[in-house]
Every structure is written in C-alpha cells, then in structure tokens.
Write a protein that holds these residues in place. Structure first.
Motif, PDB file in Angstrom:
ATOM      1  N   VAL A  33      17.475  -9.898 -38.622  1.00  0.00           N
ATOM      2  CA  VAL A  33      16.663  -8.688 -38.395  1.00  0.00           C
ATOM      3  C   VAL A  33      15.903  -8.997 -37.120  1.00  0.00           C
ATOM      4  O   VAL A  33      15.016  -9.854 -37.110  1.00  0.00           O
ATOM      5  CB  VAL A  33      15.684  -8.434 -39.560  1.00  0.00           C
ATOM      6  N   SER A  34      16.310  -8.366 -36.031  1.00  0.00           N
ATOM      7  CA  SER A  34      15.725  -8.749 -34.747  1.00  0.00           C
ATOM      8  C   SER A  34      14.917  -7.638 -34.096  1.00  0.00           C
ATOM      9  O   SER A  34      15.360  -6.505 -33.972  1.00  0.00           O
ATOM     10  CB  SER A  34      16.818  -9.196 -33.785  1.00  0.00           C
ATOM     11  N   SER A  35      13.734  -8.002 -33.660  1.00  0.00           N
ATOM     12  CA  SER A  35      12.910  -7.139 -32.818  1.00  0.00           C
ATOM     13  C   SER A  35      13.326  -7.422 -31.369  1.00  0.00           C
ATOM     14  O   SER A  35      14.228  -8.211 -31.123  1.00  0.00           O
ATOM     15  CB  SER A  35      11.436  -7.497 -32.976  1.00  0.00           C
ATOM     16  N   GLY A  36      12.640  -6.799 -30.454  1.00  0.00           N
ATOM     17  CA  GLY A  36      12.875  -7.125 -29.043  1.00  0.00           C
ATOM     18  C   GLY A  36      13.433  -5.985 -28.223  1.00  0.00           C
ATOM     19  O   GLY A  36      13.517  -6.088 -26.994  1.00  0.00           O
ATOM     20  N   ALA A  37      13.839  -4.878 -28.886  1.00  0.00           N
ATOM     21  CA  ALA A  37      14.442  -3.772 -28.136  1.00  0.00           C
ATOM     22  C   ALA A  37      13.405  -3.121 -27.207  1.00  0.00           C
ATOM     23  O   ALA A  37      13.685  -2.865 -26.035  1.00  0.00           O
ATOM     24  CB  ALA A  37      15.014  -2.735 -29.095  1.00  0.00           C
ATOM     25  N   VAL A  38      12.214  -2.874 -27.734  1.00  0.00           N
ATOM     26  CA  VAL A  38      11.188  -2.198 -26.927  1.00  0.00           C
ATOM     27  C   VAL A  38      10.828  -3.075 -25.711  1.00  0.00           C
ATOM     28  O   VAL A  38      10.770  -2.581 -24.577  1.00  0.00           O
ATOM     29  CB  VAL A  38       9.937  -1.881 -27.786  1.00  0.00           C
ATOM     30  N   ALA A  39      10.664  -4.362 -25.949  1.00  0.00           N
ATOM     31  CA  ALA A  39      10.306  -5.266 -24.841  1.00  0.00           C
ATOM     32  C   ALA A  39      11.412  -5.309 -23.794  1.00  0.00           C
ATOM     33  O   ALA A  39      11.134  -5.282 -22.590  1.00  0.00           O
ATOM     34  CB  ALA A  39      10.030  -6.661 -25.391  1.00  0.00           C
ATOM     35  N   ALA A  40      12.672  -5.341 -24.248  1.00  0.00           N
ATOM     36  CA  ALA A  40      13.788  -5.397 -23.292  1.00  0.00           C
ATOM     37  C   ALA A  40      13.863  -4.111 -22.476  1.00  0.00           C
ATOM     38  O   ALA A  40      14.113  -4.138 -21.268  1.00  0.00           O
ATOM     39  CB  ALA A  40      15.101  -5.634 -24.036  1.00  0.00           C
ATOM     40  N   GLY A  41      13.610  -2.979 -23.135  1.00  0.00           N
ATOM     41  CA  GLY A  41      13.654  -1.685 -22.441  1.00  0.00           C
ATOM     42  C   GLY A  41      12.512  -1.542 -21.450  1.00  0.00           C
ATOM     43  O   GLY A  41      12.664  -0.975 -20.373  1.00  0.00           O
ATOM     44  N   LYS A  42      11.366  -2.084 -21.828  1.00  0.00           N
ATOM     45  CA  LYS A  42      10.186  -2.017 -20.961  1.00  0.00           C
ATOM     46  C   LYS A  42      10.465  -2.761 -19.655  1.00  0.00           C
ATOM     47  O   LYS A  42      10.066  -2.347 -18.575  1.00  0.00           O
ATOM     48  CB  LYS A  42       9.024  -2.693 -21.699  1.00  0.00           C
ATOM     49  N   ASP A  43      11.181  -3.858 -19.818  1.00  0.00           N
ATOM     50  CA  ASP A  43      11.513  -4.668 -18.660  1.00  0.00           C
ATOM     51  C   ASP A  43      12.470  -3.913 -17.724  1.00  0.00           C
ATOM     52  O   ASP A  43      12.446  -4.084 -16.516  1.00  0.00           O
ATOM     53  CB  ASP A  43      12.169  -5.966 -19.176  1.00  0.00           C
ATOM     54  N   LEU A  44      13.288  -3.058 -18.330  1.00  0.00           N
ATOM     55  CA  LEU A  44      14.319  -2.347 -17.560  1.00  0.00           C
ATOM     56  C   LEU A  44      13.757  -1.104 -16.866  1.00  0.00           C
ATOM     57  O   LEU A  44      14.052  -0.836 -15.697  1.00  0.00           O
ATOM     58  CB  LEU A  44      15.437  -1.930 -18.520  1.00  0.00           C
ATOM     59  N   LEU A  45      12.954  -0.334 -17.603  1.00  0.00           N
ATOM     60  CA  LEU A  45      12.433   0.920 -17.049  1.00  0.00           C
ATOM     61  C   LEU A  45      11.089   0.655 -16.367  1.00  0.00           C
ATOM     62  O   LEU A  45      10.300  -0.146 -16.849  1.00  0.00           O
ATOM     63  CB  LEU A  45      12.217   1.944 -18.176  1.00  0.00           C
ATOM     64  N   ASP A  46      10.879   1.380 -15.304  1.00  0.00           N
ATOM     65  CA  ASP A  46       9.634   1.164 -14.580  1.00  0.00           C
ATOM     66  C   ASP A  46       8.691   2.328 -14.902  1.00  0.00           C
ATOM     67  O   ASP A  46       8.480   3.216 -14.093  1.00  0.00           O
ATOM     68  CB  ASP A  46       9.962   1.088 -13.088  1.00  0.00           C
ATOM     69  N   ILE A  47       8.149   2.321 -16.103  1.00  0.00           N
ATOM     70  CA  ILE A  47       7.282   3.434 -16.505  1.00  0.00           C
ATOM     71  C   ILE A  47       5.834   2.968 -16.485  1.00  0.00           C
ATOM     72  O   ILE A  47       5.495   1.928 -17.074  1.00  0.00           O
ATOM     73  CB  ILE A  47       7.648   3.945 -17.923  1.00  0.00           C
ATOM     74  N   ASN A  48       5.006   3.747 -15.829  1.00  0.00           N
ATOM     75  CA  ASN A  48       3.594   3.399 -15.775  1.00  0.00           C
ATOM     76  C   ASN A  48       2.869   4.094 -16.934  1.00  0.00           C
ATOM     77  O   ASN A  48       2.893   5.321 -17.025  1.00  0.00           O
ATOM     78  CB  ASN A  48       3.045   3.877 -14.420  1.00  0.00           C
ATOM     79  N   PRO A  49       2.218   3.352 -17.776  1.00  0.00           N
ATOM     80  CA  PRO A  49       1.587   3.982 -18.947  1.00  0.00           C
ATOM     81  C   PRO A  49       0.378   4.843 -18.607  1.00  0.00           C
ATOM     82  O   PRO A  49      -0.094   5.598 -19.449  1.00  0.00           O
ATOM     83  CB  PRO A  49       1.157   2.789 -19.796  1.00  0.00           C
ATOM     84  N   GLY A  50      -0.137   4.736 -17.414  1.00  0.00           N
ATOM     85  CA  GLY A  50      -1.329   5.508 -17.051  1.00  0.00           C
ATOM     86  C   GLY A  50      -2.545   4.963 -17.763  1.00  0.00           C
ATOM     87  O   GLY A  50      -2.551   3.795 -18.175  1.00  0.00           O
ATOM     88  N   LEU A  51      -3.532   5.810 -17.934  1.00  0.00           N
ATOM     89  CA  LEU A  51      -4.774   5.330 -18.533  1.00  0.00           C
ATOM     90  C   LEU A  51      -4.583   5.008 -20.013  1.00  0.00           C
ATOM     91  O   LEU A  51      -5.102   4.043 -20.537  1.00  0.00           O
ATOM     92  CB  LEU A  51      -5.869   6.390 -18.389  1.00  0.00           C
ATOM     93  N   GLN A  64       7.891   7.406 -24.790  1.00  0.00           N
ATOM     94  CA  GLN A  64       8.149   6.307 -23.842  1.00  0.00           C
ATOM     95  C   GLN A  64       8.623   5.056 -24.589  1.00  0.00           C
ATOM     96  O   GLN A  64       9.587   4.414 -24.204  1.00  0.00           O
ATOM     97  CB  GLN A  64       6.876   5.993 -23.040  1.00  0.00           C
ATOM     98  N   LYS A  65       7.959   4.757 -25.712  1.00  0.00           N
ATOM     99  CA  LYS A  65       8.375   3.581 -26.499  1.00  0.00           C
ATOM    100  C   LYS A  65       9.783   3.784 -27.049  1.00  0.00           C
ATOM    101  O   LYS A  65      10.580   2.854 -27.117  1.00  0.00           O
ATOM    102  CB  LYS A  65       7.403   3.339 -27.655  1.00  0.00           C
ATOM    103  N   GLN A  66      10.056   5.023 -27.446  1.00  0.00           N
ATOM    104  CA  GLN A  66      11.390   5.299 -27.993  1.00  0.00           C
ATOM    105  C   GLN A  66      12.453   5.179 -26.897  1.00  0.00           C
ATOM    106  O   GLN A  66      13.558   4.710 -27.156  1.00  0.00           O
ATOM    107  CB  GLN A  66      11.407   6.672 -28.664  1.00  0.00           C
ATOM    108  N   ALA A  67      12.068   5.578 -25.682  1.00  0.00           N
ATOM    109  CA  ALA A  67      13.008   5.426 -24.552  1.00  0.00           C
ATOM    110  C   ALA A  67      13.239   3.942 -24.279  1.00  0.00           C
ATOM    111  O   ALA A  67      14.376   3.519 -24.010  1.00  0.00           O
ATOM    112  CB  ALA A  67      12.438   6.119 -23.315  1.00  0.00           C
ATOM    113  N   PHE A  68      12.183   3.137 -24.381  1.00  0.00           N
ATOM    114  CA  PHE A  68      12.341   1.683 -24.204  1.00  0.00           C
ATOM    115  C   PHE A  68      13.331   1.131 -25.235  1.00  0.00           C
ATOM    116  O   PHE A  68      14.223   0.347 -24.922  1.00  0.00           O
ATOM    117  CB  PHE A  68      11.003   0.957 -24.392  1.00  0.00           C
ATOM    118  N   ALA A  69      13.129   1.567 -26.485  1.00  0.00           N
ATOM    119  CA  ALA A  69      13.997   1.063 -27.554  1.00  0.00           C
ATOM    120  C   ALA A  69      15.446   1.468 -27.302  1.00  0.00           C
ATOM    121  O   ALA A  69      16.369   0.665 -27.481  1.00  0.00           O
ATOM    122  CB  ALA A  69      13.528   1.605 -28.900  1.00  0.00           C
TER     123      ALA A  69
END
Ligand code: GLU
Length: 382
Positions: free
Chosen positions: A58-76, A83-88
């Motif tokens: 049972v592995s986590s890590g999808a959100v972190a891997a996606g975050k690394d790939l997409l250059d999304i600025n979370p803003g304030l 956005q998290k779902q897009a990362f996943a």
C-alpha cells in the motif's frame, strides 16, 4: 507483553504481509522521488517473497511525485483539492513506473489497484476487489494499492494510507502489517526533542496506548503522524493481526528484518480478536442511517449477543433499505453496535416499539418481521 523470543520463527509464520510505504520513505532530501528508495523497498519485498511469503504493497507518494512534475504555485492558501487531485493523477503513473522498473529487475510483476472508500464499505465491491487481488497473488504478481485520490474528494482531505492499509488487511486476509515510515518505530518521547527518548519495542494494550498517545510528535512523523499509525495498528489488532512499525528509509532496518531482527516496534494484536465479517462491520462498512434503541435492547445486544427487535426501538434516523449499514445508538447518540438492516427504514418506522404479537395483529397482511438487525449481522462497538 513480551517480544516473541524467537522473532525469526515468528516471522516465518507470517505468510501474507501488507507493507505500507509512507511518502517520506520514497523521497530524497530535496523532497523528490528517489529511485534508490524505491529500489530498497523492492529489494525488501523481493527478499520476503523469496522466503515464500506473499506481499501486498500500500504505497503513498503519488501526490508528492505529481507535485514534483507540475509547476503549480499554491498562492497564499495551500494547494486546493483539485490541485492535489491533479498531482495524484500525474504522480500515480510515475509511482508505478518506479515500482515496476525496480521489481522487473528482480523478475517480479506488479499490478496497480486504486481503491476508494466505497470499494471497502460496499460489500459487493469489497468482494470484487478481494477476488482480483487473490487472482494476482495466485499469479505471483505484487499488487500495489493506493487510494484513488483523483476521484475521492474526502479521501484526499481527511483520510490517510495508514488507515487504508489496516482495512486492506481484512480485504486480503493478511497475517501481518508492516508500516514503513521515516522513523525507527515508536518512541516514549519525541526523539528529536529529547535525547533520552527510548524506543518502544512492543505494545500490548494498543487500545489504551492510542488513547493516551500525545500527538505532539506529528511534525516529526510526516503526513499521517504516529497516532494514525497506532490507530491503524489498533484496527489490525482487532482482527488479530500484529503490526510492525519501522523505518523504510534505513536499509539496515530492512535487512535486519529479513534476517529475523526487528529494529522498530511490534504492536501485538489483542486477544479479543473479532471475526473478519464483524471487523468489516466495525471498520469498513458505510453508514446509511441510525437506529436509537432503548436501554433494554442495548443491554441485550451488548451483553447477551441478542438480535435487535422492533420492540426496543425508539427512533429511526435517515432513510435506508434492507441490506444497508446502520449504527445502533443510545438516546445520547453513543454508538453501541453496527450492523446490516433487515428491513427498510420505512417499515421500521411503522413497527418501532411494538412486540411481535402487536406487529402481527396490526400488519398481519404485510408480513413485516420484528427482526430489525440479526445478531450475526451485527458487531458490538463499545
Ligand atoms: N494517497 C496519497 C498519495 O499517494 C497519500 C496519502 C497518505 O499518505 O496518507 O500521495
């Protein structure tokens, strides 16, 4: 509670193991997915498979891997749910790619399984998922499970994979849970703050341990925190399954386990283990409604293992159908039991508070049963 004196022999007896891998385990110092970390996990799993065990990840890590790939600025504010779902969505194939390439090198096939809460809580979907996983295991494939974050709105916000891994135990009928995190098990105090913090080798009474555990170690242990790992161990222990909490980052700890030594914490399962169906009722089933029962009925359910009859019912909350999951509560709303309704809520409303005789004379033609929840389809939760 003592650690099994022959830990190697103890491990030999465990044949189907769920290994939960936390996000932190798979990242390097820069917070990016580390191929070396994936390799360690795959080597570890392969060594266990070599010892004739079946392994489900049972592995986590999808959100972190996606975050690394997409250059999304979370803003304030922080990242939004979409956005998290897009990362996943972006990260999950990368996660699988890393596992698949590392396992392939070892001659092991992998399969991806993405689950939502409903796949556990709806019995039919639960059985389908179980049958698929059994088929994969029969074919020597390592199932790699994650939450289907892209479609599980709630999951990404509230749930965590520690909890999922505990529910997967029952799904696959496993006999051991290994939670790999970035710390070497449970400590009596936060080892980052206190030099004299001592590792806890074994936890016997997990129910009380979780209750009294202070969450101030959260930042130390990543997303889920240690409390969520302990809670997962509690769910496991209710099914009679032990949990090992150890580091998945430290290669020495992983190798030690393969040779039969534990550098971490063993959470020993409780003696009051419940059967698998009742475990699902308590921890997996989805609630469609509530039935408020009187004191007499609650006593009969709790202490005499009796079914719930119409005569003991005070109130019905929610609309549900026969076969739906319901909670049986007292007038203060405290949950005493969870079970499967034997009647639609509409029918229960008509017969609440009535004895079988009264039901027969009032609704003879309609033939409404006085049995609202059968004792075999109910689990006491207090
Ligand atoms: N499913 C999430 C992911 O793959 C992780 C959730 C968790 O670690 O609890 O990133």
């Amino acid at each position: 509670m003592e650690e099994p004196n022959n830990f190697k022999k103890y491990l030999d007896s465990k044949k189907r193991i769920v290994i939960k891998i936390g996000t932190q385990v798979l990242l390097n110092k820069e917070g990016k997915p580390s191929l070396a970390a994936f390799k360690n996990i795959c080597d570890f799993s392969s060594a266990l498979i070599g010892q004739k065990k079946e392994v489900i990840l049972v592995s986590s890590g999808a959100v972190a891997a996606g975050k690394d790939l997409l250059d999304i600025n979370p803003g304030l504010n922080n990242f939004s749910i979409p956005q998290k779902q897009a990362f996943a969505a972006c990260g999950q194939p990368l996660l699988m790619d890393n596992y698949d390439s590392c396992f392939k090198r070892l001659g092991i096939k992998t399969a991806q399984i993405l689950l939502t809460k409903e796949d556990i809580s709806v019995r039919k979907r639960f059985t389908n998922a179980r049958n698929t996983i059994y088929e994969l295991l029969k074919n020597n494939v390592v199932p790699i499970i994650n939450e289907n974050d892209t479609v599980s709105y709630e999951e990404i916000k509230f749930s965590d994979n520690d909890h999922l891994s505990a529910l997967v135990l029952n799904l696959v009928c496993a006999d051991l849970l290994i939670i790999l995190s970035n710390v070497n098990g449970v400590f009596d105090k936060n080892p980052n703050l206190y030099k004299d913090a001592k590792p806890v080798k074994i936890i016997g009474d997990i129910k009380n341990y979780v209750k009294n555990f202070k969450e101030n170690t959260k930042s130390l242990h990543g997303t889920g925190g240690m409390k969520s790992k302990l809670y997962a161990s509690f769910i496991a222990s209710s099914a009679g399954i032990d949990t090992l909490i150890m580091s998945g980052k430290d290669k020495k700890s992983l190798n030690a386990l393969i040779t039969g030594n534990l550098k971490g914490t063993l959470v020993s399962s409780s003696i009051d283990k419940i059967n698998k169906k009742k475990h699902w009722l308590l921890f997996g089933m989805e609630k469609a409604g509530e039935i408020v029962a009187d004191e007499g009925a609650l006593k009969a359910i709790t202490y005499q293992n009796k079914s719930l009859l119409a005569s003991g019912i005070v109130k019905i909350k929610g609309d549900f159908k026969k076969g739906d999951g319901i909670y049986i509560v007292n007038e203060k709303g405290i949950v005493f039991s969870k079970g499967i309704a034997n009647l639609d809520s509409e029918d229960i409303k008509k017969i609440k508070g009535l004895s079988s005789g009264e039901i027969k004379s009032k609704f003879g033609k309609e033939k409404i049963s006085s049995l609202v929840v059968h004792k075999d389809k109910m689990a006491v939760s207090v």
